[in-house]
Design an enzyme around this catalytic site. Structure first.
Site, short mmCIF file in Angstrom:
data_model
loop_
_atom_site.label_atom_id
_atom_site.label_comp_id
_atom_site.label_asym_id
_atom_site.label_seq_id
_atom_site.Cartn_x
_atom_site.Cartn_y
_atom_site.Cartn_z
N SER A 72 -1.69 51.71 14.78
CA SER A 72 -2.53 52.90 14.53
C SER A 72 -1.99 53.82 13.44
O SER A 72 -2.69 54.74 13.02
CB SER A 72 -2.70 53.70 15.81
N LYS A 89 -4.25 54.22 10.59
CA LYS A 89 -5.43 55.10 10.66
C LYS A 89 -5.26 56.37 9.82
O LYS A 89 -6.24 56.97 9.38
CB LYS A 89 -5.73 55.45 12.12
N TYR A 137 -10.60 46.37 10.55
CA TYR A 137 -9.80 47.23 11.44
C TYR A 137 -8.55 46.48 11.92
O TYR A 137 -7.43 46.99 11.84
CB TYR A 137 -10.68 47.68 12.61
N TYR A 193 -2.53 61.12 20.36
CA TYR A 193 -3.49 60.97 21.48
C TYR A 193 -3.34 62.06 22.54
O TYR A 193 -3.14 63.22 22.21
CB TYR A 193 -3.40 59.55 22.07
N VAL A 200 1.04 51.42 18.46
CA VAL A 200 1.58 50.68 19.61
C VAL A 200 2.62 49.62 19.22
O VAL A 200 3.22 49.01 20.09
CB VAL A 200 0.48 50.04 20.49
O1 DON Z 1 -6.92 48.68 18.47
C1 DON Z 1 -5.82 48.74 19.02
O2 DON Z 1 -5.72 48.89 20.24
C2 DON Z 1 -4.59 48.65 18.15
N1 DON Z 1 -4.88 47.88 16.97
C3 DON Z 1 -4.09 50.00 17.72
C4 DON Z 1 -3.75 50.93 18.88
C5 DON Z 1 -2.64 51.85 18.61
O3 DON Z 1 -1.75 51.60 17.83
C6 DON Z 1 -2.61 53.08 19.42
N2 DON Z 1 -1.38 53.81 19.14
N3 DON Z 1 -0.58 54.30 19.79
#
Ligand code: DON
Length: 302
Positions: free
Chosen positions: A63, A66, A187, A238, A256
């Site tokens: 993420s 983003k 994405y 978040y 993540v």
């Molecule tokens: O879409 C997802 O769930 C992952 N590609 C990204 C989620 C993420 O990194 C949330 N961060 N803490």
């Protein structure tokens, strides 16, 4: 300030908490990460780069991408704010609950739903959203080898039922311009970029330089750089954004894969990485290291 010494102290102070987190495994390809890996890097607007631990090891940026999709979508001068909000969600990053009540307009650009909308926008603007993010990261980090880890992207796609649900739901409200499959492909491809703490600290410096890239050209207006930093502070981690602001006191974006990129406007960037996460999906080691560094040095926006 002796940057190297302060980084070493923060790294050392944070190391004990690594055992308290869990590596993300809802994307199976991320589950193999070593929970004891731990790196911390700092880049300054004056061109200094320092790091400790595993700061040059590559990890899945997830993420953190983003932040770059939002900046690049805004860079064109086209507004996105009629399609995505800028309020903290108070819900997990992959939650569906607010979308129906809010008519397919995601709460902010950093939860998965919001990032899908911004990726859609960037895809319309550039024809290659993941490629635009990759090229920007390569140019700013000076690392031409930086790339998507195709195994991670495939693993995300294979286990992406929740993101697919979010994207179809958004599309049902008419808030996607491109086919769901195309948007999700881009994405996953930008989330699955592999980069090091060093790469990300350098790539994020434009936000510390109030919108200027490494070559002096402008990617964001000063106002938009301020706005991206503001949304990072309130939404970048978040439903733990309040706790992150309290402990670290900087705009920051987590992923993540265990990385967190934080911005010290006017001074530089910090990037910390440790794959073991807390329940909100933020790296326990990275939060602790950033907390220790900013508490010791006073590098904070407050
Ligand atoms: O879409 C997802 O769930 C992952 N590609 C990204 C989620 C993420 O990194 C949330 N961060 N803490």
């Amino acid at each position: 300030m002796d940057y190297q010494l302060e980084l070493q102290r923060a790294h050392e102070a944070a190391r004990p908490v690594l055992a308290t987190g869990r590596v993300a495994d809802y994307i199976p390809a991320l589950g193999a990460a070593d929970p004891r890996a731990f790196g911390l890097a700092l880049a300054t607007v004056d061109g200094e780069v320092h790091g400790v631990g595993d700061w040059e090891a590559r990890f899945s940026i997830q993420s953190i991408s983003k932040l770059f999709t939002l900046a690049l979508a805004l860079a064109t001068g086209e507004p996105v704010w009629h399609r995505v909000g800028r309020e903290p969600s108070g819900t997990p990053f992959n939650s569906l609950v607010q979308l129906e009540a809010e008519h397919g307009i995601p709460r902010n650009p950093f939860i998965n739903a919001g990032a899908v909308v911004v990726t859609d926008r960037l895809l319309s603007l550039t024809g290659d959203a993941a490629g635009a993010v990759r090229e920007f990261l390569r140019a700013e980090s000076g690392n031409p080898a930086l790339d998507t880890d195709l195994a991670v992207a495939a693993s995300e796609a294979e286990h992406g039922h929740r993101n697919a649900a979010l994207a179809h739901f958004i599309a049902s409200y008419g808030n996607l311009e491109n086919p769901v499959e195309a948007v999700l492909g881009h994405y996953y491809a930008h989330c699955a970029i592999a980069a090091s703490c060093r790469d990300l600290a350098l790539a994020g410096l434009f936000l510390a330089r109030h919108g200027l890239r490494g070559d002096g050209s402008r990617v964001l207006s000063r106002s938009d750089a301020k706005r991206v930093n503001a949304v990072l502070l309130t939404c970048g981690t978040y439903d733990a954004a309040g706790e992150f602001a309290y402990r670290v006191g900087l705009p920051g974006k987590s992923g993540v894969g265990g990385g967190i990129l934080a911005v010290v406007p006017g001074r530089g960037t910090l990037c910390a990485w440790g794959p073991a996460l807390d329940r909100a999906g933020n790296s326990v080691g990275a939060v602790a290291a950033l907390d220790a560094f900013t508490t010791a040095t006073g590098w904070s926006v407050f």
